[in-house]
Design an enzyme around this catalytic site. Structure first.
Site, PDB file in Angstrom:
ATOM      1  N   HIS A 141       0.821  -1.224   0.000  1.00  0.00           N
ATOM      2  CA  HIS A 141       0.000   0.000   0.000  1.00  0.00           C
ATOM      3  C   HIS A 141       0.856   1.277   0.000  1.00  0.00           C
ATOM      4  CE1 HIS A 141      -3.687  -2.158   0.350  1.00  0.00           C
ATOM      5  NE2 HIS A 141      -3.425  -2.657   1.557  1.00  0.00           N
ATOM      6  N   ASP A 264      -4.930 -12.739   2.944  1.00  0.00           N
ATOM      7  CA  ASP A 264      -6.184 -12.282   3.533  1.00  0.00           C
ATOM      8  C   ASP A 264      -7.406 -12.530   2.649  1.00  0.00           C
ATOM      9  OD1 ASP A 264      -4.984 -10.435   1.880  1.00  0.00           O
ATOM     10  OD2 ASP A 264      -4.935  -8.813   3.343  1.00  0.00           O
TER      11      ASP A 264
HETATM   12 ZN   LIG Z   1      -4.307  -7.147   2.444  1.00  0.00          ZN
END
Ligand SMILES: [Zn+2]
Length: 359
Positions: A141, A264
């Site tokens: 990110h 995830d």
């Molecule tokens: Zn993630």
């Protein structure tokens, strides 16, 4: 057969059964002052998965040295570096609502990025054919100008830039973390030497990664976003790989495949609502190893990103490493929803004018 040829074939055979592992105890010192899903116990779970997969198999260890400033500046701006250094002066703090810093974060982040860069370099230089970077904090990110989403430096992007510096002409990054790898896209969306392919739940944090985002300028056609509907499972990911991911990576013919390996999208993960299981990760890893082998070099490096259910993380990392070592898991087949097919169609329509392999 000459001794030279025999020696080279022998070392290639040994290399195919060997995996290079990046790990460092500094990663454990990146710890939030209060309970946080991005915690050191995650890395213990991933380490345990790697150990179970390896058993007595040979491995090489790559030391996680601190990333150099020039390596950071290939991917991040000088302003980001200054701001980050300022935030990492040794006390607890937070960069945004999700992203904490701790006294050990500076060393951890710098060694995580340096370890990923070293792994990429080792793969390009054929000192290993597979690698897994066990690291924290995660990276995908982190954008050119900002840290966000638990990420400080973009490890996989710094690794890709290091691979180019080491002589790779083209690098593919497949990001199967359930969140869009906005930072990695930001780093390379104008760079035709790096293909970025992200499969992520849509909609979900951070909100980017629409199918129409296909790169900019000279990089148009080397960014692919597969916006997977919530509830997607092994069949949907299997289809996404067969229809889009594998043709794209194969057609791009990278000298190195890097994987932003987040876990995830597992059914047990608390942050998302996908339905993958450990075998799904084994299957996706197998498929990428196969593409790399078909390209003649077999170079695949996995870089840990997210994954917040500890049992799921351990079993899924184990399945990935087993595939990296040569275990075979077929991509799931089966019926998929119309929504899921429509989402893939959207990606294909956006990219087909630029990627003949999707026509
Ligand atoms: Zn993630």
């Amino acid at each position: 057969m000459s001794d030279d040829v025999r020696a080279r074939q022998c070392s290639r055979m040994i290399a195919s059964k060997t995996i290079a592992i990046v790990d460092d105890e500094s990663f454990d010192a990146h710890r939030a002052p209060r309970k946080h899903v991005e915690c050191p116990e995650r890395l213990d779970a991933a380490r345990s998965g790697v150990a179970r997969a390896l058993g007595s198999a040979p491995r090489t260890t790559i030391a996680a040295r601190e990333v150099r400033e020039d390596e950071i500046l290939r991917v991040h701006s000088r302003e980001h570096l200054r701001a980050l250094e300022g935030a990492l002066r040794g006390s607890f703090g937070s960069i945004d609502a999700d992203t904490y810093v701790a006294p050990g974060s500076r060393t951890a982040a710098w060694r995580a990025a340096g370890g990923a860069a070293e792994l990429a370099r080792a793969l390009v230089e054929d000192r290993a054919r597979r690698g897994f970077a066990l690291l924290r904090p995660p990276g995908h990110h982190a954008e050119r100008d900002r840290a966000m989403g638990f990420c400080l430096l973009n490890n996989v992007a710094i690794a890709a830039a290091a691979a180019l510096d080491a002589g790779a002409q083209r690098v593919a990054i497949v990001d199967w973390d359930v969140h869009h790898g906005n930072g990695t896209q930001d780093a390379f969306e104008s760079d035709p030497r790096v293909m970025f392919v992200s499969l992520h739940q849509w909609p979900l944090y951070p909100g980017t990664g629409a199918p129409g985002e296909i790169g900019r300028g000279a990089g148009v056609g080397t960014t692919a976003n597969l916006a997977m509907p919530p509830g997607s499972g092994p069949e949907e990911y299997g289809q996404a790989f067969r229809r889009v991911v594998l043709p794209l990576v194969s057609g791009f013919a990278p000298d190195l495949v890097l994987v932003s390996a987040g876990y995830d999208a597992h059914a047990s993960d608390p942050l998302a609502s996908m339905r993958l299981d450990a075998a799904s990760y084994g299957a996706m890893a197998t498929a990428l190893v196969d593409v790399a082998e078909q390209l003649g070099h077999g170079r695949v490096g996995f870089v840990l990103e997210g994954g917040y259910d500890l049992d799921a993380l351990e079993s899924s990392v184990e399945a990935t490493v087993r595939a990296a070592l040569g275990a075979r898991v077929a991509l799931p087949e089966g019926r998929t929803s119309g929504t899921s097919q429509a989402a893939l169609d959207h990606t294909i329509r956006a990219l087909a004018p630029h990627r003949p392999e999707l026509r």
